[in-house]
Design a protein around this motif. Structure first.
Motif, PDB file in Angstrom:
ATOM      1  N   PRO A  30       0.833  -1.203   0.000  1.00 21.45           N
ATOM      2  CA  PRO A  30       0.000   0.000   0.000  1.00 21.45           C
ATOM      3  C   PRO A  30       0.867   1.252   0.000  1.00 21.45           C
ATOM      4  O   PRO A  30       2.078   1.193   0.207  1.00 21.45           O
ATOM      5  N   ARG A  31       0.250   2.378  -0.226  1.00 20.67           N
ATOM      6  CA  ARG A  31       0.982   3.637  -0.376  1.00 20.67           C
ATOM      7  C   ARG A  31       1.511   4.130   0.976  1.00 20.67           C
ATOM      8  O   ARG A  31       0.812   4.058   1.994  1.00 20.67           O
ATOM      9  N   ILE A  32       2.724   4.705   0.975  1.00 23.21           N
ATOM     10  CA  ILE A  32       3.364   5.040   2.259  1.00 23.21           C
ATOM     11  C   ILE A  32       2.698   6.183   3.009  1.00 23.21           C
ATOM     12  O   ILE A  32       2.742   6.202   4.228  1.00 23.21           O
ATOM     13  N   ILE A  33       2.116   7.142   2.307  1.00 22.42           N
ATOM     14  CA  ILE A  33       1.460   8.237   3.051  1.00 22.42           C
ATOM     15  C   ILE A  33       0.337   7.635   3.888  1.00 22.42           C
ATOM     16  O   ILE A  33       0.144   7.997   5.051  1.00 22.42           O
ATOM     17  N   SER A  34      -0.398   6.674   3.306  1.00 21.97           N
ATOM     18  CA  SER A  34      -1.492   6.042   4.039  1.00 21.97           C
ATOM     19  C   SER A  34      -0.978   5.100   5.129  1.00 21.97           C
ATOM     20  O   SER A  34      -1.685   4.819   6.090  1.00 21.97           O
ATOM     21  N   ARG A  35       0.226   4.607   4.980  1.00 16.86           N
ATOM     22  CA  ARG A  35       0.775   3.662   5.965  1.00 16.86           C
ATOM     23  C   ARG A  35       1.545   4.358   7.074  1.00 16.86           C
ATOM     24  O   ARG A  35       1.329   4.115   8.245  1.00 16.86           O
ATOM     25  N   TYR A  36       2.541   5.150   6.667  1.00 17.19           N
ATOM     26  CA  TYR A  36       3.487   5.710   7.643  1.00 17.19           C
ATOM     27  C   TYR A  36       3.274   7.199   7.882  1.00 17.19           C
ATOM     28  O   TYR A  36       3.878   7.769   8.768  1.00 17.19           O
ATOM     29  N   TRP A  94      -0.974  15.524   4.131  1.00 18.11           N
ATOM     30  CA  TRP A  94      -0.531  14.821   2.927  1.00 18.11           C
ATOM     31  C   TRP A  94       0.801  15.344   2.403  1.00 18.11           C
ATOM     32  O   TRP A  94       1.754  14.589   2.220  1.00 18.11           O
ATOM     33  N   ARG A  95       0.892  16.648   2.198  1.00 16.55           N
ATOM     34  CA  ARG A  95       2.116  17.215   1.628  1.00 16.55           C
ATOM     35  C   ARG A  95       3.278  17.057   2.618  1.00 16.55           C
ATOM     36  O   ARG A  95       4.388  16.658   2.255  1.00 16.55           O
ATOM     37  N   GLU A  96       2.972  17.348   3.877  1.00 17.27           N
ATOM     38  CA  GLU A  96       4.024  17.295   4.899  1.00 17.27           C
ATOM     39  C   GLU A  96       4.580  15.873   5.015  1.00 17.27           C
ATOM     40  O   GLU A  96       5.791  15.653   5.001  1.00 17.27           O
ATOM     41  N   SER A  97       3.674  14.908   5.143  1.00 20.12           N
ATOM     42  CA  SER A  97       4.181  13.542   5.355  1.00 20.12           C
ATOM     43  C   SER A  97       4.757  12.962   4.063  1.00 20.12           C
ATOM     44  O   SER A  97       5.745  12.235   4.094  1.00 20.12           O
ATOM     45  N   GLY A  98       4.170  13.329   2.924  1.00 21.44           N
ATOM     46  CA  GLY A  98       4.692  12.815   1.644  1.00 21.44           C
ATOM     47  C   GLY A  98       6.112  13.293   1.392  1.00 21.44           C
ATOM     48  O   GLY A  98       6.958  12.532   0.889  1.00 21.44           O
ATOM     49  N   THR A  99       6.411  14.530   1.732  1.00 19.26           N
ATOM     50  CA  THR A  99       7.767  15.050   1.521  1.00 19.26           C
ATOM     51  C   THR A  99       8.738  14.445   2.540  1.00 19.26           C
ATOM     52  O   THR A  99       9.846  14.021   2.187  1.00 19.26           O
ATOM     53  N   GLU A 122       6.015   9.683  -6.160  1.00 24.61           N
ATOM     54  CA  GLU A 122       6.608  11.023  -6.235  1.00 24.61           C
ATOM     55  C   GLU A 122       5.569  12.135  -6.265  1.00 24.61           C
ATOM     56  O   GLU A 122       5.909  13.301  -6.155  1.00 24.61           O
ATOM     57  N   ILE A 123       4.286  11.784  -6.442  1.00 31.18           N
ATOM     58  CA  ILE A 123       3.248  12.822  -6.359  1.00 31.18           C
ATOM     59  C   ILE A 123       2.368  12.582  -5.123  1.00 31.18           C
ATOM     60  O   ILE A 123       1.347  13.221  -4.933  1.00 31.18           O
ATOM     61  N   GLY A 124       2.741  11.628  -4.319  1.00 31.94           N
ATOM     62  CA  GLY A 124       2.005  11.385  -3.073  1.00 31.94           C
ATOM     63  C   GLY A 124       0.677  10.688  -3.289  1.00 31.94           C
ATOM     64  O   GLY A 124      -0.310  11.017  -2.611  1.00 31.94           O
ATOM     65  N   MET A 125       0.633   9.729  -4.187  1.00 31.33           N
ATOM     66  CA  MET A 125      -0.619   8.960  -4.330  1.00 31.33           C
ATOM     67  C   MET A 125      -0.884   8.186  -3.042  1.00 31.33           C
ATOM     68  O   MET A 125       0.035   7.787  -2.335  1.00 31.33           O
ATOM     69  N   THR A 126      -2.166   7.997  -2.745  1.00 27.44           N
ATOM     70  CA  THR A 126      -2.539   7.349  -1.480  1.00 27.44           C
ATOM     71  C   THR A 126      -3.407   6.114  -1.767  1.00 27.44           C
ATOM     72  O   THR A 126      -3.805   5.875  -2.916  1.00 27.44           O
ATOM     73  N   ASN A 127      -3.720   5.374  -0.713  1.00 24.96           N
ATOM     74  CA  ASN A 127      -4.529   4.159  -0.880  1.00 24.96           C
ATOM     75  C   ASN A 127      -5.922   4.471  -1.402  1.00 24.96           C
ATOM     76  O   ASN A 127      -6.492   5.515  -1.076  1.00 24.96           O
ATOM     77  N   ILE A 128      -6.469   3.535  -2.152  1.00 18.28           N
ATOM     78  CA  ILE A 128      -7.854   3.683  -2.615  1.00 18.28           C
ATOM     79  C   ILE A 128      -8.756   2.870  -1.677  1.00 18.28           C
ATOM     80  O   ILE A 128      -8.319   1.847  -1.123  1.00 18.28           O
ATOM     81  N   ARG A 129      -9.976   3.358  -1.472  1.00 14.10           N
ATOM     82  CA  ARG A 129     -10.935   2.600  -0.654  1.00 14.10           C
ATOM     83  C   ARG A 129     -12.082   2.182  -1.537  1.00 14.10           C
ATOM     84  O   ARG A 129     -12.907   3.019  -1.916  1.00 14.10           O
ATOM     85  N   LEU A 130     -12.129   0.925  -1.878  1.00 13.56           N
ATOM     86  CA  LEU A 130     -13.237   0.449  -2.720  1.00 13.56           C
ATOM     87  C   LEU A 130     -14.346  -0.062  -1.810  1.00 13.56           C
ATOM     88  O   LEU A 130     -14.106  -0.441  -0.657  1.00 13.56           O
ATOM     89  N   ARG A 168      -2.514  -4.649  -2.303  1.00 12.43           N
ATOM     90  CA  ARG A 168      -1.578  -4.265  -3.360  1.00 12.43           C
ATOM     91  C   ARG A 168      -2.281  -3.424  -4.422  1.00 12.43           C
ATOM     92  O   ARG A 168      -1.636  -2.692  -5.173  1.00 12.43           O
ATOM     93  N   ASP A 169      -3.599  -3.540  -4.488  1.00 13.58           N
ATOM     94  CA  ASP A 169      -4.326  -2.771  -5.509  1.00 13.58           C
ATOM     95  C   ASP A 169      -4.183  -1.261  -5.313  1.00 13.58           C
ATOM     96  O   ASP A 169      -4.324  -0.493  -6.266  1.00 13.58           O
ATOM     97  N   SER A 170      -3.901  -0.830  -4.079  1.00 18.51           N
ATOM     98  CA  SER A 170      -3.730   0.610  -3.851  1.00 18.51           C
ATOM     99  C   SER A 170      -2.523   1.158  -4.600  1.00 18.51           C
ATOM    100  O   SER A 170      -2.444   2.347  -4.892  1.00 18.51           O
ATOM    101  N   ALA A 171      -1.560   0.281  -4.863  1.00 18.42           N
ATOM    102  CA  ALA A 171      -0.378   0.733  -5.608  1.00 18.42           C
ATOM    103  C   ALA A 171      -0.616   0.640  -7.116  1.00 18.42           C
ATOM    104  O   ALA A 171       0.243   1.023  -7.906  1.00 18.42           O
ATOM    105  N   ARG A 172      -1.766   0.109  -7.495  1.00 19.61           N
ATOM    106  CA  ARG A 172      -1.950  -0.224  -8.909  1.00 19.61           C
ATOM    107  C   ARG A 172      -3.070   0.572  -9.563  1.00 19.61           C
ATOM    108  O   ARG A 172      -3.545   0.233 -10.648  1.00 19.61           O
ATOM    109  N   THR A 173      -3.541   1.622  -8.892  1.00 20.87           N
ATOM    110  CA  THR A 173      -4.563   2.471  -9.516  1.00 20.87           C
ATOM    111  C   THR A 173      -3.865   3.332 -10.573  1.00 20.87           C
ATOM    112  O   THR A 173      -2.659   3.574 -10.494  1.00 20.87           O
TER     113      THR A 173
END
Ligand code: NOJ
Length: 547
Positions: free
Chosen positions: A327-333, A339-344, A364-372, A408-413
């Motif tokens: 999953p995407r790191i902004i959503s994890r860690y 968003w901007r602060e933690s992504g950077t 590199e643009i701070g994509m985050t997890n998707i919630r389906l 893993r789908d959150s990384a694949r949108t």
């Protein structure tokens, strides 16, 4: 210059990982492809990276989205053809980008001609290309129940460590190893620069395939095929092929310990230039689907430091925080609210470690997890299995929440290129759901904002490359037990960089390490416009000192 042999060129590089299906659709069918990649190569170059790793782009029935290969020497028709790949390769090289391919040889697709032949019977020339038994042992697969599947046609069971449609190759068969070398030469002759070798520490199984431990807890069951008895012998054969070219090898090593990694990376059994380790992925939720724990910065730091110290002066780290499996790191860690602060901050926390950094598309643009809304909308085999296998006593909403956290789908949108229709990924409806945050999180908008996550990645990558200290200096961590701050130095001769990353949502005041007290450091990077006494949420600063 530290670079000694011609094979060491990877040390000063950084890589961008492309999962083509979701990167850019160039031919208007809703699926990312090599036409899209071709058009975006200048963008990739503009990030300041020096190479691309392509997740598998070969023909595949997509039971595991490309990691189930049915032809190793062609391109998936969804993505283009060999001619288009050659165009991409040529343009990448013209731009100064190296290209590495995914080499997936622990298993093939069950639709690969070798398996189609092998299942025909014991007299078939491909009979021993796979691992067949009359009676299965007790091994678990990682993706779909037990590791053995009965095949009616052959009248025997075949081994699959991953999905049922991913039968394991029998690497003990010299013919199979010759096939692997042939595949390597095919791509190296075309001009590719190396390989990322999928689950490469799994290719040699324990002699006689004895019963093993269950896969849980802590993936113990992997020990029956991890770092097996002939692994170094087989990898040295593959290494020889690479040595005929100026190529490099990066192995994926699920659950590799530092100790066994040293055998792959150093000494007489050295067969890989770098390894993707999994230790730091355990800080919250590797395999979260069934083992989710709250994120612990102390664990993350411990894992990173362990690898930094063990390899220092001996091997070389492959640095990553995201890829197509997590999953995407902004959503994890980090925090989707900050968003901007933690992504950077998350960029700075690993790019300045010793090793070669990998950035995954969208990171590199701070994509985050998707919630389906329903499990039926997910497409990844492991997410679906886990939902239907684990925590069955919990209510479905809670189980779906686990998938939100871990899939893993959150990384694949689809990659979010602009705020327009389909996030600029395609002119038509994309093959998979676009994250609804694309109006804010996208390349075009972030290009215009000097303080964006995108531009911060560029700053980090270029700072790293500009400094011998950040490339080759020693690593030392401060305050390892602090649950909010990750602080480390990189030192070379009389220069030191001090990297300070706050993982806290609240203001904190990190203590300056003794050695820097009374010294004035130059602030070379910060993710806030101005610094104050306190570190604000997810603030990161990098100072340079003359010692
Ligand atoms: C590791 C790959 O990164 C992952 O995506 C894949 O599912 C497994 N290996 C099996 O090939």
């Amino acid at each position: 210059m530290e670079q000694t042999s011609k094979r060491d060129w990877y040390k000063e590089m950084s890589f961008y990982q492309i999962w083509v299906r979701s990167f850019a659709d160039g031919n208007g069918d809703g699926i990312g492809d090599l036409y899209g990649v071709y058009d975006k190569l200048e963008y990739v170059k503009s990030l300041g990276v020096d190479g691309i790793w392509f997740s598998p782009i070969y023909p595949s029935p997509n039971a595991d989205f490309g990691y189930d290969i049915s032809d190793y020497k062609d391109i998936h028709p969804d993505f283009g053809d060999l001619d288009q790949f050659k165009k991409v390769l040529k343009k990448a090289h013209e731009l100064g980008l190296k290209v590495i391919m995914d080499l997936v040889v622990n298993h093939t697709s069950d639709e690969h001609p070798w398996f189609i032949e092998s299942r025909k019977g014991k007299d078939n020339p491909y009979s021993d290309y796979y691992i067949w038994r009359d009676k299965p042992n007790n091994w678990d697969s990682l993706f779909e129940g037990k590791a053995w599947e009965y095949d009616e046609q052959r009248g025997q069971y075949y081994l699959h460590i991953f999905a049922k449609k991913q039968p394991d190759l029998n690497m003990d068969n010299p013919k199979v190893r010759e096939e692997v070398k042939d595949i390597m030469r095919f791509w190296l002759d075309m001009g590719v620069d190396g390989f990322r070798e999928d689950v490469i520490n799994f290719i040699s199984k324990r002699e006689g395939l004895p019963n093993g431990l269950p896969i849980l807890p802590a993936a113990k069951g992997m020990s029956h095929y991890k770092d097996g008895p002939h692994i170094h012998e087989y990898l040295s054969e593959f290494r020889k092929v690479c040595e005929e070219y100026d190529c490099f090898q990066l192995g994926e090593g699920p659950m590799t310990t530092v100790k066994s990694a040293m055998n792959y990376l150093t000494g007489p059994t050295k067969s890989l230039d770098m390894m993707f380790s999994f230790d730091h992925m355990m800080a919250d939720c590797f395999m979260t689907e069934y083992m989710h724990r709250p994120f612990s910065l102390v664990k993350l730091k411990k894992a990173l430091t362990k690898w930094q110290k063990a390899l220092e002066g001996k091997g070389w780290n492959a640095l990553y925080m995201e890829n197509h499996d997590h999953p995407r790191i902004i959503s994890r860690y980090g925090s989707e609210h900050l968003w901007r602060e933690s992504g950077t901050m998350l960029a700075a926390c690993y790019i300045f470690l010793q090793g070669t950094p990998f950035v995954y598309q969208g990171q590199e643009i701070g994509m985050t997890n998707i919630r389906l809304m329903s499990i039926d909308q997910y497409v990844d085999v492991s997410s679906i299995t886990n939902y239907h296998t684990y925590h069955l006593k919990e209510d479905p909403e809670r189980r779906l929440h686990r998938i939100h956290l871990s899939s893993r789908d959150s990384a694949r949108t689809p990659m979010q290129w602009n705020p327009g229709a389909n996030a600029g990924f395609s002119n038509v409806k994309p093959w998979f759901y676009v994250n609804p945050n694309y109006k804010r999180v996208n390349v075009e908008s972030e290009e215009k904002d000097p303080a964006s996550i995108l531009n911060f990645y560029r700053k980090c990558l270029s700072l790293r490359k500009s400094s011998k200290t950040l490339l080759y200096g020693t690593y030392n961590e401060f305050y390892p037990k602090n649950p909010n701050i990750y602080m480390y130095e990189r030192c070379l001769d009389d220069e030191a960089y001090l990297v300070i990353c706050s993982f806290s949502r609240l203001p904190v005041k990190p203590k300056k390490p003794e050695k820097f007290r009374g010294k004035r450091g130059e602030l070379v990077l910060c993710n806030y416009e101005q610094t104050h006494k306190l570190f604000r949420p997810f603030e990161t600063r990098v100072y340079r000192y003359k010692l």
